[in-house]
Design a protein around this motif. Structure first.
Motif, short mmCIF file in Angstrom:
data_model
loop_
_atom_site.label_atom_id
_atom_site.label_comp_id
_atom_site.label_asym_id
_atom_site.label_seq_id
_atom_site.Cartn_x
_atom_site.Cartn_y
_atom_site.Cartn_z
N LYS A 148 -0.02 6.19 -3.38
CA LYS A 148 -0.98 6.27 -4.49
C LYS A 148 -1.96 5.10 -4.47
O LYS A 148 -3.16 5.27 -4.69
CB LYS A 148 -0.25 6.34 -5.83
CG LYS A 148 0.44 7.68 -6.10
CD LYS A 148 1.03 7.72 -7.49
CE LYS A 148 1.66 9.09 -7.77
NZ LYS A 148 2.27 9.16 -9.12
N LYS A 149 -1.44 3.91 -4.22
CA LYS A 149 -2.33 2.74 -4.18
C LYS A 149 -3.24 2.80 -2.97
O LYS A 149 -4.41 2.41 -3.04
CB LYS A 149 -1.50 1.46 -4.16
CG LYS A 149 -2.35 0.20 -4.30
CD LYS A 149 -1.51 -1.05 -4.38
CE LYS A 149 -2.40 -2.28 -4.53
NZ LYS A 149 -1.59 -3.53 -4.54
N ASP A 177 -15.39 6.25 -0.88
CA ASP A 177 -15.92 7.30 -1.75
C ASP A 177 -17.23 6.90 -2.41
O ASP A 177 -17.59 7.41 -3.47
CB ASP A 177 -14.87 7.69 -2.82
CG ASP A 177 -13.81 8.62 -2.25
OD1 ASP A 177 -14.01 9.13 -1.14
OD2 ASP A 177 -12.78 8.84 -2.91
N GLN A 225 -4.55 5.42 -1.60
CA GLN A 225 -5.68 6.31 -1.88
C GLN A 225 -6.70 5.64 -2.80
O GLN A 225 -7.91 5.78 -2.61
CB GLN A 225 -5.20 7.62 -2.51
CG GLN A 225 -6.33 8.62 -2.73
CD GLN A 225 -5.84 10.04 -2.90
OE1 GLN A 225 -4.67 10.29 -3.05
NE2 GLN A 225 -6.76 10.98 -2.88
N LYS A 226 -6.22 4.87 -3.76
CA LYS A 226 -7.13 4.15 -4.65
C LYS A 226 -7.93 3.11 -3.87
O LYS A 226 -9.15 2.96 -4.08
CB LYS A 226 -6.32 3.46 -5.76
CG LYS A 226 -7.18 2.71 -6.77
CD LYS A 226 -6.32 2.06 -7.85
CE LYS A 226 -7.18 1.27 -8.83
NZ LYS A 226 -6.34 0.59 -9.87
N ASN A 227 -7.27 2.40 -2.96
CA ASN A 227 -7.96 1.40 -2.15
C ASN A 227 -9.01 2.03 -1.25
O ASN A 227 -10.12 1.51 -1.08
CB ASN A 227 -6.96 0.62 -1.30
CG ASN A 227 -6.12 -0.35 -2.12
OD1 ASN A 227 -6.50 -0.74 -3.22
ND2 ASN A 227 -4.98 -0.73 -1.59
N ASN A 249 0.81 -1.22 0.00
CA ASN A 249 0.00 0.00 0.00
C ASN A 249 0.84 1.27 0.00
O ASN A 249 0.82 2.05 0.95
CB ASN A 249 -0.93 0.02 1.22
CG ASN A 249 -2.10 -0.92 1.08
OD1 ASN A 249 -2.64 -1.08 0.00
ND2 ASN A 249 -2.50 -1.55 2.17
N SER A 267 -10.01 9.94 1.63
CA SER A 267 -11.31 9.92 0.95
C SER A 267 -11.80 11.34 0.69
O SER A 267 -12.00 12.12 1.63
CB SER A 267 -12.33 9.16 1.80
OG SER A 267 -13.64 9.37 1.32
N ALA A 319 -10.59 4.89 -1.81
CA ALA A 319 -11.68 5.38 -2.66
C ALA A 319 -12.64 4.25 -3.03
O ALA A 319 -13.85 4.47 -3.16
CB ALA A 319 -11.11 6.02 -3.92
N HIS A 320 -12.12 3.04 -3.20
CA HIS A 320 -12.96 1.90 -3.57
C HIS A 320 -14.11 1.72 -2.60
O HIS A 320 -15.23 1.37 -2.99
CB HIS A 320 -12.10 0.63 -3.63
CG HIS A 320 -12.88 -0.62 -3.88
ND1 HIS A 320 -13.13 -1.08 -5.15
CD2 HIS A 320 -13.48 -1.51 -3.04
CE1 HIS A 320 -13.85 -2.20 -5.09
NE2 HIS A 320 -14.07 -2.47 -3.80
#
Length: 417
Positions: free
Chosen positions: A114-115, A125, A117-119, A111, A204, A121-122
């Motif tokens: 960048k990853k 968000d 934040q993507k996780n 993690n 988020s 958001a999944h």
């Protein structure tokens, strides 16, 4: 169906599982006692998929509608699974799968910022309205603290915030950091208790927007600021650090990085309180369905993993508390509210989403009610004497602190005056 039947004969020792396969053929497994669960398969490939990876493909099949129930439901199935889970792990193929998952868990939980934040958001968000429909009024998305079985969800979440605040020993003039602040409830409560400066960080965007609006509405935006930032990008020092429900997203390969950063952010006489889901069994992995559909990159640690990392960071563990059934009861309350509002949630997303989240909430509840999951609250400091030598101060503070909604009402009254 032959291979799945062979596994289920070894797996279902207590209770009864009945299956109609895609051709309508009937099978029964177990000892004919309760609970009795009846499944119907609507896909000829499903039996082999479940044999290969039951945790992943059972959840997928229910979500997709290729597995349905007759005179039972997800709760019954996962209760049956919970009663027999140890025998599944001993089945040769499942034993091998678990070893493979564990071998690759560092990669699964890699993690970087960048990853991460993507996780986040999944999961976080999603529509704010979704969370409003099953959480408490303060949008607390972590384990509540039920002082009595009669506590409502709102009361239990208020108890949790008061319980944590008591361990932090807030004093006027302190700087406080909330790592993974969610929708801001904890940070706002802490700011209402003393003349402290609070910084809350989240990855988020949806949570950030809500938290900032709430701070302004309550007249606390002069003392509470919320930022879209990774904890690794922060500078200290902070007198108090709190993190509730964020450590599960750090990733096992980043534990040393996390606690080293916490130490750097903490004032010499400072204190941190980490609240996280954990488990009482040896280090393991996140279930494949939860990892794929709900919390990518997530993992709930064993206490041994947490303490090993704090030791390598040369931090004092000044207090540890384990909450056991509190999260099971929290999840049940969330599930009940989710079902009451299921039609509106299906309107926001669809029925497939509802089945996915139903499976998630029930499987999470069962992990606490019948599995090895629990919640850890770990208090940390740099110095041995940063915290009092007895726990009396926690009980005294908890008894005297106002309920969160009362404290925030007072702040609003001050602003209006």
């Amino acid at each position: 169906m032959f291979l799945l039947s062979h596994m289920l004969k070894k797996f279902i020792r207590t209770g009864t599982l009945r299956i109609y396969d895609a051709d309508g053929k009937f099978y029964s497994f177990g000892d004919e006692t309760e609970p009795v669960v009846t499944l119907r398969f609507h896909d000829k490939s499903l039996a082999f998929k479940i044999f290969k990876n039951p945790e992943l493909h059972t959840g997928e099949a229910y979500t997709d509608g290729t597995l349905t129930f007759e005179d039972s439901g997800v709760y019954d199935l996962l209760t049956l699974f919970g009663k027999n889970r140890h025998s599944l792990g001993s089945y040769p193929l499942q034993n091998v799968l678990r070893k493979v998952w564990k071998a690759f868990r560092t990669l699964q939980q890699h993690n970087p910022a960048k990853k991460a934040q993507k996780n986040v958001a999944h999961h976080y968000d999603l529509s704010r309205r979704l969370y409003e429909l099953f959480l408490d009024e303060d949008l607390q998305y972590s384990c509540a603290y039920f002082r009595t079985p009669e506590d409502t969800l709102e009361e239990a979440q208020a108890n949790k915030k008061r319980h944590i605040a008591a361990k932090l020993r807030l004093e006027d003039g302190q700087k406080v950091l909330d790592i993974g602040c969610g929708w801001g409830g904890m940070a706002l409560y802490l700011a209402s208790l003393a003349e402290v400066e609070v910084t809350g960080v989240t990855l988020s965007k949806e949570q950030l927007e809500v938290a900032q609006a709430r701070a302004k509405e309550l007249g606390l935006d002069h003392r509470v600021k919320f930022e879209l930032r990774d904890y690794r990008d922060l500078d200290g020092p902070y007198d108090r650090i709190v993190s509730v429900g964020m450590f599960e997203h750090v990733g096992v390969g980043h534990y040393d990085e996390f606690f080293t950063k916490v130490k750097l952010l903490m004032a010499d006489d400072g204190m941190a309180l980490i609240h996280s889901i954990g488990h009482m069994s040896p280090p393991g992995t996140t279930g494949p369905w939860i990892r794929k559909y709900i919390f990518p990159g997530g993992y709930s640690p064993s206490l041994s993993e947490v303490c090993a990392a704090t030791e390598r960071a040369y931090l004092w563990v000044t207090d540890v508390e384990v909450l056991r059934m509190h999260y099971a009861d929290t999840l049940k309350a969330w599930r009940d509210r989710f079902e009451v509002n299921r039609q509106e949630i299906a309107g926001i997303y669809d029925e497939r989403f509802c089945r996915m989240w139903e499976f998630y909430l029930i499987s999470a509840e069962m992990a606490f009610r019948r599995g090895s999951s629990m919640v850890l609250q770990v208090q940390l400091s740099k110095e041995c004497l940063a915290a009092p030598l007895t726990r009396d101060y926690m009980h005294e503070a908890e008894a005297s602190l106002p309920a969160p909604f009362k404290a925030l009402e007072t702040e609003t009254q001050k602003m209006e005056a």
